[in-house]
Design an enzyme around this catalytic site. Structure first.
Site, mmCIF file in Angstrom:
data_model
loop_
_atom_site.group_PDB
_atom_site.id
_atom_site.type_symbol
_atom_site.label_atom_id
_atom_site.label_comp_id
_atom_site.label_asym_id
_atom_site.label_seq_id
_atom_site.Cartn_x
_atom_site.Cartn_y
_atom_site.Cartn_z
ATOM 1 C CE LYS A 119 -19.904 -28.161 -7.743
ATOM 2 N NZ LYS A 119 -18.846 -28.961 -8.303
ATOM 3 C CE LYS A 202 -21.501 -32.454 -2.946
ATOM 4 N NZ LYS A 202 -20.155 -32.961 -2.770
ATOM 5 C CE LYS A 205 -13.054 -34.147 -5.359
ATOM 6 N NZ LYS A 205 -13.978 -33.810 -6.449
#
Ligand code: ATP
Ligand code: MG
Length: 340
Positions: A119, A202, A205
């Protein structure tokens, strides 16, 4: 000497960091409902809004996403009269125990977390401290209920393992066995649903590309279009599962089909052996629409009554707090703090 008997209890959460995806449904929600319906352990499910703000969220969107996620839980089979369903920020114990765990977890442990690396990317100097500390708060989410079983997708395995390390270190540091050492529960045919654009990443959202994922709110046309455009390779489907090695995109679509149909990936491959994606993709799209459209219409029905959603969340928070509060109070005592 055991201070408490750790009776089995299930906890899991989802962030209101965007709309729900097929990955969230297959890796988490669908299994949350199944666990609830087995009825052998109490189930606690949480909309983890405090995790969502580790990345800046538009306040109005966060509000809406919290309600929409609640609707998504209920539409996927979570029954608020059978499970405790609530949002994290409504129960102070998460933040209180989270702070204690920030002081138990070691910097080196956090630096090994792959989600943080993914991230933060190249921008790690500039992301929030909260994003780095996230796994300690997640440990608190679980342990503030003395949960023993944590159903999650494969991507959260490392965080549940860190939760185990935190529970063990707390117990050792304070000479207690107050906290249970929880187990990750990762099962099913689609524990890691991959992006439709990149079979090595992956489905998320928060991915900037909407074409990378199927949202639970997508209509039949959008689902069909996304599956049709999903990246694949020119080979037909093989005779056996081994033939999908080195073909991550093809493997992903087979796994999705298996999870949606309740078959094993072996059975799906046997059924479509030798067929082209031109045949398989429309079959997958039909199956996805058939399974997801009842959820999506139930979500929009529930979203028409936000006051009812708020009532459900408030009731869930009361139930959750009744469990969390005495656990926090005892943890403060063990640590030697006078508060709580
Ligand atoms: P974000 O991109 O904001 O992290 P997310 O889609 O990863 O969102 P989370 O709220 O982080 O969703 O995770 C909720 C649950 O869904 C977790 O149990 C996680 O393991 C599971 N999950 C998330 N993505 C997938 C996926 N692609 N396949 C299977 N399970 C998934
Ligand atoms: Mg995530």
């Amino acid at each position: 000497m055991a201070e408490v008997v750790h009776t089995p209890r299930v906890f899991s959460g989802i962030q209101p960091s965007g709309g729900l995806t097929l990955g969230n449904y297959l890796g988490a929600l669908k299994r949350f409902g199944e666990t609830q319906d087995r009825g052998d352990m109490p189930t606690i499910y949480c909309i983890v809004d405090m995790h969502a703000i580790t990345v800046w969220q538009d306040p109005e969107k966060l509000n809406r996403a919290t309600r929409e996620l609640t609707a998504g839980f209920i539409a996927s089979g979570i029954d608020p009269t059978k499970s405790i369903l609530f949002n994290q920020s409504a129960v102070p114990g998460h933040a209180q125990l989270g702070w204690i765990f920030n002081c138990v977890a070691r910097l080196g442990w956090m630096q090994r977390m792959t989600q943080f690396k993914d991230k933060a990317g190249k921008n790690s100097e500039n992301v929030s401290l909260g994003l780095f500390a996230y796994p300690a708060l997640m440990a608190a989410d679980i342990l503030v209920y003395h949960a023993t079983h944590v159903p999650v997708g494969e991507d959260q395995k490392q965080h549940v393992e860190l939760t185990r390390d935190i529970a063990i270190k707390f117990n050792n540091d304070y000479g207690t066995d107050f906290f249970p050492v929880p187990e990750p529960v990762i099962e099913g045919a689609a524990t890691r649903v991959m992006s439709l654009r990149d079979g090595t990443k992956k489905m998320s959202k928060s991915d900037p590309s909407d074409m990378s994922r199927i949202n639970l709110t997508d209509d039949a046309d959008a689902i069909a279009k996304k599956i049709k455009k999903a990246k694949t390779d020119p080979e037909p489907l093989p005779e056996t599962l081994e033939g999908l090695e080195g073909r991550p995109e093809a493997r992903n679509l087979v796994n999705i089909y298996a999870a949606l149909s309740g078959k094993t990936a072996d059975e799906v491959v046997a059924e479509y052996a030798g067929q082209q994606f031109g045949t398989f993709k429309p079959a997958l799209a039909d199956l996805a629409v058939e399974r997801l459209s009842p959820i999506s219409s139930e979500m929009s029905r529930l979203m028409q009554d936000p006051a009812e959603i708020d009532r459900i969340l408030a009731h869930g928070a009361e139930q959750a707090n009744a469990i969390a509060e005495p656990i926090v109070r005892r943890a403060y005592q063990i640590v030697g703090m006078v508060g709580a």
